[in-house]
Design an enzyme around this catalytic site. Structure first.
Site, PDB file in Angstrom:
ATOM      1  CG  ASP A   1     -34.655  11.145  22.569  1.00  0.00           C
ATOM      2  OD1 ASP A   1     -34.969  11.961  23.443  1.00  0.00           O
ATOM      3  OD2 ASP A   1     -34.923  11.289  21.357  1.00  0.00           O
ATOM      4  CB  ALA A   2     -29.291   7.154  23.143  1.00  0.00           C
TER       5      ALA A   2
END
Length: 290
Positions: free
Chosen positions: A253-254
């Site tokens: 997600d990052a």
């Protein structure tokens, strides 16, 4: 900066970093942290912290966890388009992290399973829609995901999709997923997901195969960095070193958020990959981080 509408889960993450190998049938010390999470919320929070105007579409239960999740989201600078579902429990994800960062996930999506097409607002003018793959992979939420993709395409917005996870993706069906995500401008699989979606053993070949369907493809490779594919061109960038890999929960997600923050601002693919890899390295080096 182009505004982003993120469609995906908002949940509580319970991250247990084990002190040593798992001990089935016995006890094992662990560092346990609880924080806001969910694949959609993670991307939205990272984007907000990077200065990108972002709105999150999700559902929570009418419970203390839902109230806390909404407060944390707003404090992070995300504009919520979050519906509270009466009688439902908010989602909870348990992440068991073994030495070296390998993790296993136990997912109770809770109120997120109630997401409906009418929960999804119109895409922002001149903006971007990011769809967490879990939305498409659940039968109860798939119609909302398809509605988000159709609205984005009709509005001329760019679209990114994260396939989410190989197990649910395999159950959903590769051909079905590829048909669902045909409008996507950018797909963001990891290496295993790229191989599953294409049948290619070599990840660079898998990236090229996906790039034949979509304008752009970014494949995260964990410790091996990431690939960018567009047309027949494939660009590789090595991973950014983390002093110690503590926990890989949320690293994908990052990576997606860091990459999108540069790509949506008109940055070149190499710079977008570097931004994604840099943010992912920060996350894996901090226990229970988002």
């Amino acid at each position: 900066m182009r505004p982003v509408l993120v469609v995906g889960d908002l949940a509580t993450d319970v991250v247990a970093v084990l002190d040593g190998e798992p001990a089935p049938g016995s006890d094992r010390p662990a560092a346990i942290r609880t924080r806001g999470g969910g694949a959609g919320a993670n991307v939205a929070v990272h984007l907000a912290r990077l200065g990108v105007p972002v709105r999150l579409v999700a559902c929570v239960g009418d419970d203390p966890a839902g109230t806390a999740l909404l407060a944390e989201l707003i404090a992070a600078g995300v504009s919520p388009a979050v519906r509270t579902v009466p009688g439902a429990a908010s989602g909870t994800i348990i992440s068991l992290v073994e030495p070296g960062g390998q993790r296993s996930m136990l997912a109770d999506r809770g109120a997120n399973l109630a997401l409906r097409p009418d929960d999804v607002p119109s895409p922002p003018p001149g903006g971007h829609v990011h769809l967490s793959g879990y939305t498409l992979l659940g039968e109860r939420t798939r119609t909302a995901g398809l509605a988000a993709l159709a609205a984005a395409a009709a509005a001329g917005a760019t679209i990114s999709v994260d396939p989410a996870s190989t197990g649910p993706l395999r159950t959903h069906g590769v051909d079905r997923w590829l048909a669902d995500t045909a409008p996507a401008t950018l797909v963001l699989p990891n290496a295993d997901e790229a191989r599953l979606l294409t049948g290619c053993t070599d990840v660079a070949d898998a990236a090229r195969a996906l790039a034949a369907r979509h304008r752009c493809v970014a494949v995260s490779l964990g410790a091996d960095g990431a690939l960018w594919a567009s047309g027949t061109t494939v660009l590789h960038r090595p991973a950014h070193p983390a002093a110690v890999v503590v926990d890989t929960t949320g690293a994908g997600d990052a990576f997606a958020a860091g990459l999108l923050s540069v790509w949506l601002a008109g940055g070149e693919p190499e710079a977008a990959l570097e931004a994604g890899l840099g943010l992912a390295a920060q996350v894996v080096g901090r226990p229970g981080a988002r």
